[in-house]
Design a protein around this motif. Structure first.
Motif, PDB file in Angstrom:
ATOM      1  N   UNK A  98       0.760  -1.186  -0.218  1.00  0.00           N
ATOM      2  CA  UNK A  98      -0.007   0.406   0.458  1.00  0.00           C
ATOM      3  C   UNK A  98       0.752   1.131  -0.154  1.00  0.00           C
ATOM      4  N   UNK A  99       1.783   1.201   0.673  1.00  0.00           N
ATOM      5  CA  UNK A  99       3.189   2.316   0.752  1.00  0.00           C
ATOM      6  C   UNK A  99       3.419   2.647  -0.544  1.00  0.00           C
ATOM      7  N   UNK A 100       3.826   1.495  -1.058  1.00  0.00           N
ATOM      8  CA  UNK A 100       4.574   1.770  -3.196  1.00  0.00           C
ATOM      9  C   UNK A 100       2.720   2.534  -3.773  1.00  0.00           C
ATOM     10  N   UNK A 101       2.282   1.951  -3.757  1.00  0.00           N
ATOM     11  CA  UNK A 101       0.047   2.032  -4.367  1.00  0.00           C
ATOM     12  C   UNK A 101       0.652   3.928  -4.207  1.00  0.00           C
ATOM     13  N   UNK A 102       1.062   4.132  -2.734  1.00  0.00           N
ATOM     14  CA  UNK A 102       0.441   5.526  -2.161  1.00  0.00           C
ATOM     15  C   UNK A 102       1.299   6.585  -3.083  1.00  0.00           C
ATOM     16  N   UNK A 103       2.497   5.802  -2.727  1.00  0.00           N
ATOM     17  CA  UNK A 103       3.610   7.341  -2.802  1.00  0.00           C
ATOM     18  C   UNK A 103       3.978   6.502  -4.640  1.00  0.00           C
ATOM     19  N   UNK A 104       3.700   5.802  -5.252  1.00  0.00           N
ATOM     20  CA  UNK A 104       3.445   5.924  -6.780  1.00  0.00           C
ATOM     21  C   UNK A 104       3.130   7.161  -7.725  1.00  0.00           C
TER      22      UNK A 104
END
Length: 319
Positions: free
Chosen positions: A202-208
């Motif tokens: 989820x962190x990667x999704x938010x950052x992307x």
């Protein structure tokens, strides 16, 4: 006392022992730290004695922890839906408070704001029961597998909507921060309860979704270890894909499911925490976030061990 250099130290260690901000920071200075992270329990009253110390150059501020200064309303506390509120007014206040935290960070010369983005709402007893089963019967027990499957099913059914709302909130926060020239980064923190957002995916999704915005991950090592043990994600393997997105780290080790202990020293394990050293090395802001039970001599020894290992790693890498 040995100067702890680039390392910062969170006020969570001693805030309950002090009524004045200056007394709290002086105790941290005596450990050899020249920078602090002002955590979310620091009050406006405490700031009246902290701000003169900052102005005189007696202490630096690496970061502040949202919501800052302290907000007594639990809706905007550390374990809250926060940036994921569906209610427009609540979400607006959460956004406003995060912008305020960033303004304080900028005022004090800090580089980052630590952010708890939100969570999928669960009854408190659900997580407590899961931890009790983990501690009493073990992760491989049938009772644990059943309870964990129930949690994942409930979490996965709702998490995407909360993640999307958090993205929208952070986009608004970043736009406002940039327009104000605040020049701070927002680190979304790995959390200590399995219903809380973000997982590393989820962190990667938010950052992307926020490419170009001053948003990255705040890798709380102790929390990540806890979530790994419970089974939410692989705290080391999955982190490889986020190494370029690290804003800061909270340095502490977990014994079982008890966190905020001094790495290496309190656990007595000389090697386990080594897996997290590359993340600490990479982080822009490095903050010890330790509990009150950690004694000064343990903090010094933990720091000695950790920095020696970091230096050996740099030497091996030819840096």
């Amino acid at each position: 006392m040995e100067d702890k250099g680039e390392f910062s130290f969170s006020t969570c260690w001693n805030i309950k022992r002090h009524t004045t901000g200056s007394g709290m920071l002086q105790e941290i200075r005596e450990l050899g730290f020249r920078q602090v992270e002002l955590n979310y329990n620091v009050t406006e009253e405490m700031l009246t004695t902290i701000e003169p110390m900052i102005e005189r150059g007696e202490i630096g501020v690496s970061s502040v922890h949202n919501t800052f200064p302290h907000v007594p309303d639990p809706d905007y506390g550390t374990d809250s839906v926060l940036l994921g509120f569906a209610d427009r007014e609540k979400r607006k206040r959460a956004v406003d408070l995060l912008v305020r935290s960033a303004e304080y960070a900028r005022r004090y010369g800090g580089e980052a704001v630590v952010v708890h983005p939100g969570e999928v709402p669960f009854p408190d007893e659900f997580g407590k029961e899961l931890e009790q089963i983990y501690s009493g019967q073990g992760k491989d027990s049938e009772a644990y597998r059943r309870k964990w499957a129930e949690l994942l099913e409930r979490r996965e059914a709702q998490s995407a909507g909360y993640v999307q709302t958090i993205i929208e909130s952070l986009d608004e926060v970043c736009n406002r921060a940039v327009s104000k020239g605040l020049n701070v980064r927002f680190g979304i923190e790995t959390r200590s309860r399995p219903q809380q957002i973000p997982t590393l995916a989820e962190a990667k999704t938010i950052i992307n979704a926020l490419q170009g915005a001053p948003v990255g991950i705040w890798y709380d090592t102790g929390h990540a270890i806890m979530m790994d043990r419970l089974g939410l994600y692989d705290s080391v393997g999955e982190m490889a894909g986020l190494m370029d997105d690290i804003v800061g780290v909270h340095i502490h080790e977990t014994i079982g499911l008890s966190d905020h202990w001094c790495p290496y020293v309190n656990s007595g394990n000389p090697n386990f925490y080594d897996a997290y050293l590359p993340m600490i090395e990479r982080a822009q802001v490095k903050v010890y976030e330790l509990k009150a039970a950690c004694r000064p001599e343990e903090i010094h020894e933990s720091h000695r061990l950790l920095t020696a290992k970091l230096a050996a790693g740099r030497e091996q890498a030819g840096c």
